[in-house]
Motif scaffolding. Sequence first.
Motif, mmCIF file in Angstrom:
data_model
loop_
_atom_site.group_PDB
_atom_site.id
_atom_site.type_symbol
_atom_site.label_atom_id
_atom_site.label_comp_id
_atom_site.label_asym_id
_atom_site.label_seq_id
_atom_site.Cartn_x
_atom_site.Cartn_y
_atom_site.Cartn_z
ATOM 1 N N VAL A 141 57.995 48.878 0.842
ATOM 2 C CA VAL A 141 58.424 50.925 1.504
ATOM 3 C C VAL A 141 59.719 51.125 0.548
ATOM 4 O O VAL A 141 60.509 51.911 -0.157
ATOM 5 N N VAL A 142 60.159 50.089 1.277
ATOM 6 C CA VAL A 142 62.088 49.976 0.638
ATOM 7 C C VAL A 142 61.995 49.465 -0.665
ATOM 8 O O VAL A 142 62.437 50.392 -1.678
ATOM 9 N N ALA A 143 61.098 48.769 -1.616
ATOM 10 C CA ALA A 143 61.036 48.941 -2.881
ATOM 11 C C ALA A 143 60.505 50.379 -3.473
ATOM 12 O O ALA A 143 61.244 50.715 -4.771
ATOM 13 N N MET A 144 59.942 51.223 -2.705
ATOM 14 C CA MET A 144 59.243 51.882 -3.553
ATOM 15 C C MET A 144 60.644 53.451 -3.429
ATOM 16 O O MET A 144 61.296 53.568 -4.250
ATOM 17 N N GLY A 145 61.481 53.199 -2.364
ATOM 18 C CA GLY A 145 62.034 54.125 -2.483
ATOM 19 C C GLY A 145 63.577 53.731 -3.368
ATOM 20 O O GLY A 145 64.116 54.638 -3.427
ATOM 21 N N GLU A 146 63.443 52.735 -3.305
ATOM 22 C CA GLU A 146 64.626 51.761 -4.736
ATOM 23 C C GLU A 146 63.909 52.365 -5.898
ATOM 24 O O GLU A 146 64.801 53.021 -6.465
ATOM 25 N N LEU A 147 62.919 52.407 -6.486
ATOM 26 C CA LEU A 147 62.324 53.080 -7.323
ATOM 27 C C LEU A 147 62.210 54.212 -7.878
ATOM 28 O O LEU A 147 63.275 54.512 -8.571
ATOM 29 N N ALA A 148 62.164 55.222 -6.555
ATOM 30 C CA ALA A 148 62.431 56.435 -6.683
ATOM 31 C C ALA A 148 63.572 57.311 -6.853
ATOM 32 O O ALA A 148 63.750 57.772 -7.516
ATOM 33 N N GLN A 149 64.615 56.657 -6.580
ATOM 34 C CA GLN A 149 66.389 56.647 -6.979
ATOM 35 C C GLN A 149 66.586 56.490 -7.906
ATOM 36 O O GLN A 149 67.321 57.170 -8.668
ATOM 37 N N ARG A 150 65.964 55.583 -8.946
ATOM 38 C CA ARG A 150 66.340 55.390 -9.702
ATOM 39 C C ARG A 150 65.909 56.243 -11.418
ATOM 40 O O ARG A 150 66.144 56.109 -12.351
ATOM 41 N N VAL A 151 64.596 57.018 -10.901
ATOM 42 C CA VAL A 151 63.555 57.741 -12.312
ATOM 43 C C VAL A 151 63.496 58.679 -11.379
ATOM 44 O O VAL A 151 63.721 59.272 -10.553
ATOM 45 N N ASP A 152 63.051 59.759 -12.638
ATOM 46 C CA ASP A 152 62.557 60.784 -12.861
ATOM 47 C C ASP A 152 61.100 61.358 -12.931
ATOM 48 O O ASP A 152 60.591 62.120 -11.882
ATOM 49 N N VAL A 153 60.253 60.226 -13.042
ATOM 50 C CA VAL A 153 58.666 60.105 -12.359
ATOM 51 C C VAL A 153 58.707 59.133 -12.350
ATOM 52 O O VAL A 153 58.490 58.110 -12.557
ATOM 53 N N ILE A 154 57.109 58.243 -11.342
ATOM 54 C CA ILE A 154 56.601 56.932 -10.612
ATOM 55 C C ILE A 154 55.292 57.033 -11.515
ATOM 56 O O ILE A 154 54.357 58.049 -11.080
ATOM 57 N N THR A 155 54.947 56.590 -11.621
ATOM 58 C CA THR A 155 53.321 55.992 -12.265
ATOM 59 C C THR A 155 52.738 54.596 -11.796
ATOM 60 O O THR A 155 53.167 54.158 -11.825
ATOM 61 N N PHE A 156 51.526 55.033 -12.055
ATOM 62 C CA PHE A 156 51.033 52.847 -11.652
ATOM 63 C C PHE A 156 50.354 52.388 -12.957
ATOM 64 O O PHE A 156 49.676 52.606 -13.839
#
Length: 399
Positions: free
Chosen positions: A62-77
């Motif tokens: 959860v923490v890692a995903m939150g950190e990723l979300a803060q740094r980018v405009d779009v998330i993919t997998f």
Amino acid sequence: MRVGIVGAGQLGSYLCHAARRLGLQTTVLASTPQQPACQVADQVVLGAIADGEPTCGIANPVVAMGELAQRVDVITFERENVSVNALDMLHGLELTGLVKVAPSVEVLSLLQNKFEQKSWLQAQGFPVGKFVECRLPDDTAALQAQAQACFAELGRPFVLKTKTGGYDGLGVRKVDSAEQMADFAGHDCIAEALIPLQKELAVLVVRHPAGECITYPVFEMDFDSRGNVLRRVVCPAGISEVQAQRARLLSKELISRLGGVGVFAVEMFTTGDDLLINEISPRVHNVGHLTLEAFHSSQFEQHMAAAAGLPLRVIHQLKPAVMENLLCEESLANAELERQVHTLNDDVHVHWYGKRGHRPLRKMGHLTALGDNPRQAGARAVRGVQRLRDDHTRFSMSA
Ligand SMILES: Nc1ncnc2c1ncn2[C@@H]1O[C@H](COP(=O)(O)OP(=O)(O)OP(=O)(O)O)[C@@H](O)[C@H]1O
Ligand SMILES: [Mg+2]
């Protein structure tokens, strides 16, 4: 634009290369800094991705995903085995518009669970084989009873799969006796009737957030029956034009109905003239590796373009192609192949992944051969594999 990629394996590193060509910035979420995509991405966030993954010294999902979300405009997998809690949190951010997610959390959550996925396909009227939900008990007597119930419902043998977390045939087993279910005890599973399949096909579908949806020609897949692991891919598939069109239309309709964004691999079985859907992967797939050399634009480029909302690329096949996975046949304690791509000649391209951990049938790399027709490409692939086998006697592929 900044794109975050959840997962940093082999697929992630190809996605990062493609992103660079499109002028996109990448941040990968990786569980160790040694993962392949960490060497190629612009930034790395370290953290666990799946539930139950060890978090010693790194952030929880959860923490890692939150950190990723803060740094980018779009998330993919680049993988579908992602923590449910992390996806819930991401869904909240997606709804408030703080970050875009492609494909959406709703789509990924549905497809990451093989039982939920098949139930959805059935409810939507898409052709699937018979299946039942199966919670495997821990004690032997109850396991026996469960096996008998599945035999009665599905026939004998049947195919057992863990609902989540399976890949490359891990988490898939043909079951003829209760003992063969024992390894899966305690897992939530789906049990499927064994399909008397003639061919296995896959269609790569690319869908843009604005709705445009295109498909690659049909790929034909050959599996190594020892572990249900993909061994060989041929494109175009050796099927009639009518069946190919049906497979492409079906796949396109499916991904449009889902509202997916990005590349999806729709895996199918043929039984006579009929098509049955096996599974959908919400990501780029090993089956599409040959798009790197055989097509004008690769699955990786298409996926990153769709995720970023850039125009989709034209799908144009340059040459018929055959891809062979380079599978690890035995324990290879001393093999330390570097990650590298090289050509044996103009028509045969070899990709080694530089993996250090070895287990039987693990994918250590792949080879793509091009030809004027699938038969010529196939013959070149066989010769290429033979040459590699001579060079690296520790790898063995059944050609
Ligand atoms: N119901 C079935 N009947 C016959 N064969 C099956 C069935 N389900 C799976 N298989 C075989 O097992 C292989 C792997 O199954 P599946 O695609 O569900 O697992 P996976 O490990 O998620 O695959 P991937 O390699 O795409 O990650 C299939 O490609 C097929 O060869
Ligand atoms: Mg599969």
